[in-house]
Design a protein around this motif. Structure first.
Motif, PDB file in Angstrom:
ATOM      1  N   ALA A 265       0.828  -1.214   0.000  1.00 18.99           N
ATOM      2  CA  ALA A 265       0.000   0.000   0.000  1.00 18.99           C
ATOM      3  C   ALA A 265       0.859   1.260   0.000  1.00 18.99           C
ATOM      4  CB  ALA A 265      -0.937  -0.005   1.208  1.00 18.99           C
ATOM      5  N   GLU A 266       1.972   1.229   0.718  1.00 18.12           N
ATOM      6  CA  GLU A 266       2.832   2.413   0.845  1.00 18.12           C
ATOM      7  C   GLU A 266       3.801   2.578  -0.324  1.00 18.12           C
ATOM      8  OE1 GLU A 266       4.298   5.886   2.635  1.00 18.12           O
ATOM      9  OE2 GLU A 266       2.542   4.699   3.196  1.00 18.12           O
ATOM     10  N   PHE A 267       4.370   1.467  -0.805  1.00 19.33           N
ATOM     11  CA  PHE A 267       5.473   1.564  -1.763  1.00 19.33           C
ATOM     12  C   PHE A 267       5.188   0.943  -3.125  1.00 19.33           C
ATOM     13  CE2 PHE A 267       7.327   1.562   2.532  1.00 19.33           C
ATOM     14  CZ  PHE A 267       7.893   2.832   2.516  1.00 19.33           C
ATOM     15  N   GLY A 268       4.048   0.281  -3.289  1.00 20.47           N
ATOM     16  CA  GLY A 268       3.714  -0.282  -4.597  1.00 20.47           C
ATOM     17  C   GLY A 268       4.296  -1.656  -4.810  1.00 20.47           C
ATOM     18  N   ASP A 269       4.879  -1.863  -5.992  1.00 22.99           N
ATOM     19  CA  ASP A 269       5.385  -3.182  -6.381  1.00 22.99           C
ATOM     20  C   ASP A 269       6.487  -3.667  -5.443  1.00 22.99           C
ATOM     21  OD1 ASP A 269       3.685  -3.332  -8.563  1.00 22.99           O
ATOM     22  OD2 ASP A 269       5.134  -2.396  -9.917  1.00 22.99           O
ATOM     23  N   LEU A 270       6.349  -4.914  -5.044  1.00 20.95           N
ATOM     24  CA  LEU A 270       7.324  -5.547  -4.156  1.00 20.95           C
ATOM     25  C   LEU A 270       7.957  -6.736  -4.856  1.00 20.95           C
ATOM     26  CD1 LEU A 270       5.118  -5.854  -0.922  1.00 20.95           C
ATOM     27  CD2 LEU A 270       6.589  -3.925  -1.587  1.00 20.95           C
ATOM     28  N   ARG A 271       9.218  -6.979  -4.567  1.00 14.58           N
ATOM     29  CA  ARG A 271       9.867  -8.248  -4.911  1.00 14.58           C
ATOM     30  C   ARG A 271      10.059  -8.962  -3.587  1.00 14.58           C
ATOM     31  NH1 ARG A 271      15.030  -7.902  -8.226  1.00 14.58           N
ATOM     32  NH2 ARG A 271      14.673 -10.148  -8.264  1.00 14.58           N
ATOM     33  N   ILE A 272       9.582 -10.195  -3.507  1.00 15.58           N
ATOM     34  CA  ILE A 272       9.508 -10.915  -2.242  1.00 15.58           C
ATOM     35  C   ILE A 272      10.271 -12.228  -2.347  1.00 15.58           C
ATOM     36  CG2 ILE A 272       7.937 -11.913  -0.536  1.00 15.58           C
ATOM     37  CD1 ILE A 272       5.733 -10.073  -1.771  1.00 15.58           C
ATOM     38  N   SER A 273      11.143 -12.472  -1.366  1.00 12.05           N
ATOM     39  CA  SER A 273      11.894 -13.729  -1.321  1.00 12.05           C
ATOM     40  C   SER A 273      11.004 -14.863  -0.833  1.00 12.05           C
ATOM     41  CB  SER A 273      13.087 -13.597  -0.372  1.00 12.05           C
ATOM     42  OG  SER A 273      12.649 -13.631   0.982  1.00 12.05           O
ATOM     43  N   ARG A 274      11.573 -16.060  -0.878  1.00 12.81           N
ATOM     44  CA  ARG A 274      10.912 -17.168  -0.189  1.00 12.81           C
ATOM     45  C   ARG A 274      10.923 -16.868   1.306  1.00 12.81           C
ATOM     46  NH1 ARG A 274      13.231 -22.900  -1.559  1.00 12.81           N
ATOM     47  NH2 ARG A 274      15.234 -21.921  -1.185  1.00 12.81           N
ATOM     48  N   VAL A 275      10.041 -17.533   2.017  1.00 11.91           N
ATOM     49  CA  VAL A 275       9.976 -17.406   3.467  1.00 11.91           C
ATOM     50  C   VAL A 275      10.727 -18.582   4.066  1.00 11.91           C
ATOM     51  CG1 VAL A 275       8.453 -17.312   5.476  1.00 11.91           C
ATOM     52  CG2 VAL A 275       7.763 -16.199   3.323  1.00 11.91           C
ATOM     53  N   PHE A 276      11.556 -18.284   5.066  1.00  6.43           N
ATOM     54  CA  PHE A 276      12.344 -19.309   5.731  1.00  6.43           C
ATOM     55  C   PHE A 276      12.002 -19.347   7.206  1.00  6.43           C
ATOM     56  CE2 PHE A 276      14.695 -18.425   1.935  1.00  6.43           C
ATOM     57  CZ  PHE A 276      15.192 -19.656   1.561  1.00  6.43           C
ATOM     58  N   GLU A 277      12.005 -20.543   7.756  1.00  7.20           N
ATOM     59  CA  GLU A 277      11.801 -20.733   9.189  1.00  7.20           C
ATOM     60  C   GLU A 277      13.145 -21.054   9.821  1.00  7.20           C
ATOM     61  OE1 GLU A 277       9.003 -23.311  12.262  1.00  7.20           O
ATOM     62  OE2 GLU A 277       8.867 -23.667  10.114  1.00  7.20           O
ATOM     63  N   SER A 278      13.360 -20.497  11.010  1.00  2.00           N
ATOM     64  CA  SER A 278      14.603 -20.769  11.745  1.00  2.00           C
ATOM     65  C   SER A 278      14.315 -20.682  13.234  1.00  2.00           C
ATOM     66  CB  SER A 278      15.696 -19.772  11.357  1.00  2.00           C
ATOM     67  OG  SER A 278      15.317 -18.455  11.726  1.00  2.00           O
ATOM     68  N   LYS A 279      15.253 -21.202  14.002  1.00  2.00           N
ATOM     69  CA  LYS A 279      15.142 -21.078  15.455  1.00  2.00           C
ATOM     70  C   LYS A 279      15.422 -19.633  15.827  1.00  2.00           C
ATOM     71  CE  LYS A 279      16.651 -25.789  16.269  1.00  2.00           C
ATOM     72  NZ  LYS A 279      15.613 -26.486  16.927  1.00  2.00           N
TER      73      LYS A 279
END
Length: 168
Positions: free
Chosen positions: A27-41
């Motif tokens: 909403a604030e910045f427009g187009d996004l490039r998004i990485s994969r989501v990773f889970e970690s401790k």
């Protein structure tokens, strides 16, 4: 326009808070490039469960101070306080080729070179971009990264009905 890179993390109601953050960023910045989501401790403590982390990049003309304020406001809107659990964490990782402490923000963020949960998604999203200080490509930094005790794994994640991240 300048490329802004942010790191996003959540360990409480992870899908909801990350989705809300992505909605706010879009909403604030427009187009996004998004990485994969990773889970970690979690780093420093085992309380509160594992963390979801990702990296997002977008273009903006906003100065660093305004970007910092936006990040803090969005964290607070998602329940973050100075004490207690952290439902949402947003870190400015890099703003163009800026280097140094600008409006209380050290750029590039030291966590890029310190944590797998920052560098891995960054290296996948922007493999040929270079770290502003080392001059090394993010993919090269990741290839030479010593995981040590750091473990992370990709997770299935959807946002606005689209798969953002899926397991290998």
């Amino acid at each position: 326009m300048t490329q802004v890179i942010v790191g996003i993390g959540s360990h409480i109601d992870r899908e909801r808070h990350i989705g809300a953050c992505l909605d706010a960023l879009s909403a604030e910045f427009g187009d996004l490039r998004i990485s994969r989501v990773f889970e970690s401790k979690r780093v420093g403590t085992q309380e509160g469960g594992n963390v979801y982390n990702l990296v997002v990049t977008f273009e903006s003309q906003a100065p660093v101070g305004e970007l910092k304020t936006w990040c803090k406001h969005t964290e607070q809107a998602n329940g973050r306080t100075d004490q207690g659990p952290v439902p949402l964490d947003i870190d400015l990782l890099s703003v163009g080729d800026l280097v140094g402490c600008i409006n209380g923000v050290t750029l590039p963020h030291a966590d890029i070179l310190r944590y797998a949960f920052v560098l891995k998604p960054l290296a996948e999203l922007l493999p040929n971009e270079c770290h502003p200080i080392t001059g090394q490509r993010y993919a090269e930094l990741w290839a030479n990264f010593d995981l040590g005790e750091q473990q992370l794994w990709p997770v299935h994640f959807t946002w606005r009905g689209q798969v953002i991240s899926q397991t290998d």
